[in-house]
Design a protein around this motif. Sequence first.
Motif, PDB file in Angstrom:
ATOM      1  N   VAL A  68     128.996 133.536  93.701  1.00 56.11           N
ATOM      2  CA  VAL A  68     129.281 134.960  93.913  1.00 56.11           C
ATOM      3  C   VAL A  68     130.764 135.224  93.672  1.00 56.11           C
ATOM      4  O   VAL A  68     131.150 136.178  92.971  1.00 56.11           O
ATOM      5  N   LEU A  69     131.587 134.341  94.224  1.00 53.81           N
ATOM      6  CA  LEU A  69     133.030 134.521  94.091  1.00 53.81           C
ATOM      7  C   LEU A  69     133.443 134.504  92.616  1.00 53.81           C
ATOM      8  O   LEU A  69     134.222 135.349  92.159  1.00 53.81           O
ATOM      9  N   VAL A  70     132.887 133.538  91.863  1.00 49.19           N
ATOM     10  CA  VAL A  70     133.241 133.438  90.440  1.00 49.19           C
ATOM     11  C   VAL A  70     132.750 134.666  89.679  1.00 49.19           C
ATOM     12  O   VAL A  70     133.465 135.234  88.843  1.00 49.19           O
ATOM     13  N   LEU A 108     130.735 128.346  86.290  1.00 54.64           N
ATOM     14  CA  LEU A 108     129.711 128.297  87.329  1.00 54.64           C
ATOM     15  C   LEU A 108     129.716 129.582  88.136  1.00 54.64           C
ATOM     16  O   LEU A 108     130.177 129.642  89.262  1.00 54.64           O
ATOM     17  N   GLU A 109     129.221 130.636  87.503  1.00 55.71           N
ATOM     18  CA  GLU A 109     129.016 131.868  88.262  1.00 55.71           C
ATOM     19  C   GLU A 109     127.643 131.763  88.940  1.00 55.71           C
ATOM     20  O   GLU A 109     127.057 130.690  88.968  1.00 55.71           O
ATOM     21  N   MET A 110     127.128 132.843  89.457  1.00 55.21           N
ATOM     22  CA  MET A 110     125.922 132.757  90.290  1.00 55.21           C
ATOM     23  C   MET A 110     124.767 132.027  89.606  1.00 55.21           C
ATOM     24  O   MET A 110     124.180 131.100  90.168  1.00 55.21           O
ATOM     25  N   LEU A 111     124.479 132.450  88.376  1.00 52.58           N
ATOM     26  CA  LEU A 111     123.330 131.840  87.702  1.00 52.58           C
ATOM     27  C   LEU A 111     123.606 130.384  87.360  1.00 52.58           C
ATOM     28  O   LEU A 111     122.720 129.529  87.451  1.00 52.58           O
ATOM     29  N   GLY A 112     124.835 130.112  86.986  1.00 49.24           N
ATOM     30  CA  GLY A 112     125.220 128.742  86.673  1.00 49.24           C
ATOM     31  C   GLY A 112     125.042 127.826  87.871  1.00 49.24           C
ATOM     32  O   GLY A 112     124.536 126.695  87.759  1.00 49.24           O
ATOM     33  N   GLU A 113     125.450 128.321  89.032  1.00 45.21           N
ATOM     34  CA  GLU A 113     125.282 127.542  90.261  1.00 45.21           C
ATOM     35  C   GLU A 113     123.805 127.298  90.544  1.00 45.21           C
ATOM     36  O   GLU A 113     123.400 126.198  90.948  1.00 45.21           O
ATOM     37  N   ALA A 114     123.011 128.357  90.329  1.00 42.27           N
ATOM     38  CA  ALA A 114     121.576 128.218  90.597  1.00 42.27           C
ATOM     39  C   ALA A 114     120.956 127.179  89.676  1.00 42.27           C
ATOM     40  O   ALA A 114     120.141 126.352  90.098  1.00 42.27           O
ATOM     41  N   ARG A 115     121.365 127.201  88.423  1.00 40.07           N
ATOM     42  CA  ARG A 115     120.792 126.254  87.479  1.00 40.07           C
ATOM     43  C   ARG A 115     121.210 124.827  87.832  1.00 40.07           C
ATOM     44  O   ARG A 115     120.407 123.894  87.793  1.00 40.07           O
ATOM     45  N   GLN A 116     122.494 124.695  88.208  1.00 39.99           N
ATOM     46  CA  GLN A 116     122.971 123.370  88.576  1.00 39.99           C
ATOM     47  C   GLN A 116     122.225 122.832  89.816  1.00 39.99           C
ATOM     48  O   GLN A 116     121.789 121.682  89.848  1.00 39.99           O
ATOM     49  N   ASP A 141     109.925 127.548  99.136  1.00 36.36           N
ATOM     50  CA  ASP A 141     110.243 126.868 100.396  1.00 36.36           C
ATOM     51  C   ASP A 141     111.628 127.352 100.798  1.00 36.36           C
ATOM     52  O   ASP A 141     112.630 126.899 100.270  1.00 36.36           O
ATOM     53  N   TRP A 142     111.633 128.319 101.683  1.00 43.25           N
ATOM     54  CA  TRP A 142     112.896 128.984 101.973  1.00 43.25           C
ATOM     55  C   TRP A 142     113.905 128.070 102.649  1.00 43.25           C
ATOM     56  O   TRP A 142     115.080 128.398 102.723  1.00 43.25           O
ATOM     57  N   SER A 143     113.444 126.928 103.112  1.00 47.05           N
ATOM     58  CA  SER A 143     114.416 126.021 103.730  1.00 47.05           C
ATOM     59  C   SER A 143     115.376 125.455 102.688  1.00 47.05           C
ATOM     60  O   SER A 143     116.492 125.061 102.991  1.00 47.05           O
ATOM     61  N   ASN A 144     114.933 125.450 101.412  1.00 47.05           N
ATOM     62  CA  ASN A 144     115.827 125.005 100.338  1.00 47.05           C
ATOM     63  C   ASN A 144     117.062 125.888 100.205  1.00 47.05           C
ATOM     64  O   ASN A 144     118.101 125.456  99.742  1.00 47.05           O
ATOM     65  N   LEU A 145     116.852 127.149 100.589  1.00 45.02           N
ATOM     66  CA  LEU A 145     117.902 128.114 100.369  1.00 45.02           C
ATOM     67  C   LEU A 145     119.169 127.752 101.134  1.00 45.02           C
ATOM     68  O   LEU A 145     120.277 127.958 100.654  1.00 45.02           O
ATOM     69  N   GLY A 146     118.979 127.211 102.315  1.00 43.78           N
ATOM     70  CA  GLY A 146     120.135 126.815 103.124  1.00 43.78           C
ATOM     71  C   GLY A 146     121.017 125.827 102.373  1.00 43.78           C
ATOM     72  O   GLY A 146     122.245 125.952 102.359  1.00 43.78           O
ATOM     73  N   ASP A 147     120.387 124.891 101.679  1.00 44.70           N
ATOM     74  CA  ASP A 147     121.157 123.893 100.933  1.00 44.70           C
ATOM     75  C   ASP A 147     121.903 124.531  99.763  1.00 44.70           C
ATOM     76  O   ASP A 147     122.951 124.075  99.324  1.00 44.70           O
ATOM     77  N   PHE A 148     121.305 125.616  99.223  1.00 49.06           N
ATOM     78  CA  PHE A 148     121.908 126.270  98.055  1.00 49.06           C
ATOM     79  C   PHE A 148     123.104 127.149  98.446  1.00 49.06           C
ATOM     80  O   PHE A 148     124.000 127.391  97.627  1.00 49.06           O
ATOM     81  N   MET A 149     123.116 127.600  99.699  1.00 50.97           N
ATOM     82  CA  MET A 149     124.097 128.619 100.099  1.00 50.97           C
ATOM     83  C   MET A 149     125.566 128.310  99.754  1.00 50.97           C
ATOM     84  O   MET A 149     126.250 129.175  99.190  1.00 50.97           O
ATOM     85  N   PRO A 150     126.074 127.145 100.041  1.00 48.67           N
ATOM     86  CA  PRO A 150     127.499 126.910  99.706  1.00 48.67           C
ATOM     87  C   PRO A 150     127.779 127.140  98.220  1.00 48.67           C
ATOM     88  O   PRO A 150     128.723 127.847  97.859  1.00 48.67           O
ATOM     89  N   ALA A 151     126.901 126.585  97.371  1.00 45.01           N
ATOM     90  CA  ALA A 151     127.084 126.771  95.928  1.00 45.01           C
ATOM     91  C   ALA A 151     126.919 128.237  95.551  1.00 45.01           C
ATOM     92  O   ALA A 151     127.641 128.768  94.709  1.00 45.01           O
ATOM     93  N   PHE A 152     125.955 128.871  96.217  1.00 42.62           N
ATOM     94  CA  PHE A 152     125.699 130.286  95.933  1.00 42.62           C
ATOM     95  C   PHE A 152     126.946 131.129  96.162  1.00 42.62           C
ATOM     96  O   PHE A 152     127.347 131.921  95.304  1.00 42.62           O
TER      97      PHE A 152
END
Lengths: 271, 216
Positions: B19-21, B169-177, B4-15
């Motif tokens: 990326v930065l980390v 909390l790098e990329m994968l960490g953020e995704a898991r969280q 459900d690609w609409s979920n992705l929008g919610d993930f973006m800030p954490a994503f």
Amino acid sequence: MSADTPLMKEPDANPEGATPTGSTTDRAELIRFTDVTKRFGGTTILDRLCFSVDAGKHVTLIGPSGSGKTTILRLLMTLTKPDEGTITVGGQQLYPASEKQCREVRKNIGMVFQQFNLFPNMKVLRNLTEAPVNVLGLSKDEAEQRARELLDLVGLADKCDAYPTQLSGGQQQRVAIARALAMRPQVLLLDEVTSALDPELVAGVLDLLRDIARTTDITMLCVTHEMNFARDISDQVLMFDSGQVIESGSPEKIFGDPTHERTREFLGAVL
Amino acid sequence: MNFDWSNLGDFMPAFWDGVLVTLQALLGGSLLAFSLGLVWALAQRSSLKVVSWPVKAVAEFIRNTPLLVQLFFLFYVLPEWGLTLSALATGILGLGLHYSTYTAEVYRAGIDGVPAGQWEAATALSLPRSRTWIAVILPQALRRVVPALGNYVIAMLKDSPMLMTIGVLEMLGEARQFGSQTFQMNESIVAVGIAFIVIAYPASLLLRALERRLVR
Ligand SMILES: Nc1ncnc2c1ncn2[C@@H]1O[C@H](COP(=O)(O)OP(=O)(O)OP(=O)(O)O)[C@@H](O)[C@H]1O
Ligand SMILES: [Mg+2]
């Protein structure tokens, strides 16, 4: 730099002071090997070798492959150490000696290698200024001026800003000669400096060395297989075999009338 | 599997935080690995056995134990020795230290690859030891090692998710969280995977271009 200036012939046993030409140090002994032995593994390459070279002379070392000619130059350049014996340069001991003393003696000696060994990461000009600035303490401007004069001498004034790899072998070797001269050494060691060159590039480098031999009072020790060149520039020729000097004399004598059987064989093979 | 690609929008800030980390860890780890590796390589060449031998032994040890174990060690043991670092700093230290033992080998090969004639020419010109290293040997050695060092940067990028295990909390960490909060894993994981490719692929192209320029 007229091409037909004859080599200055030194009359034998001319008393000091009475000579109209050259400085008073001309006749002084500059380099002496005394009982120098050098072994690699089990083989003895130099066997209690003794010889000396007077200041300002041009001496050619000849001998069969593997007779230790390169080793002799490397000993003088402190690139390798003898196992026994002493080497002196200008009265100062080079071996045995402290590292500090070696460093002092080394400054008076320059070397040109068969494979040029220019620094490929530096432009030509910096190849020539690196050591004068960092070793002799010249200012950058002084060193660059000196470098440009030398590049002019070797006919490469327009290559200051080239990298060595952009030059032909002959040009690289002329830069290498200029680099050695930039340190104003008393002694110049030349180890088969044309044998890595394409045949058509050899003459240019040899002509340059002839010029340097004629116009400077630098002491030259060269190893070469170019017998005509050796005949032209040498005051003295040393024939090596079995780790020793087996014959020495003027080029006329060695090339014209060698006394030693091994010399005759060797010259018969190379001429 | 449903996306459900609409979920992705919610993930973006954490994503983007992730990326930065990840980039911070990569940059810090690389700088550390590049500089420490050179120190190890030079120390291993030292004629002083008391210097060269311990460095060789420690480097060998680090190279042959897993990064994950080293990260745990740094994370749990350093504080007991009174050195408390943030999770990210610990991660950078771990990555840098681990990879420095590889870059040391790269530098060693690069230095050995400089022809003996260069040392001899430097001696013939009476250049002091330090000047020979700085002006002649290292510039030539470094030019040779850039491609190999670059490969380790990419390897380090791919190892960076391990920092998650010590709480970075790098990329994968953020995704898991994000997944554990929303019970939506699929989209964020895919996004992270794509992000790795988007970072790694241009980096390897850049490397190849650099390699063509440097190795002549
Ligand atoms: N670093 C070294 N290790 C082992 N053996 C060496 C080394 N350098 C020279 N030799 C040996 O010492 C001998 C003399 O070598 P050297 O290079 O001085 O001879 P050369 O007279 O210059 O010969 P060429 O005319 O072929 O250049 C050779 O047999 C060579 O194999
Ligand atoms: Mg030789």
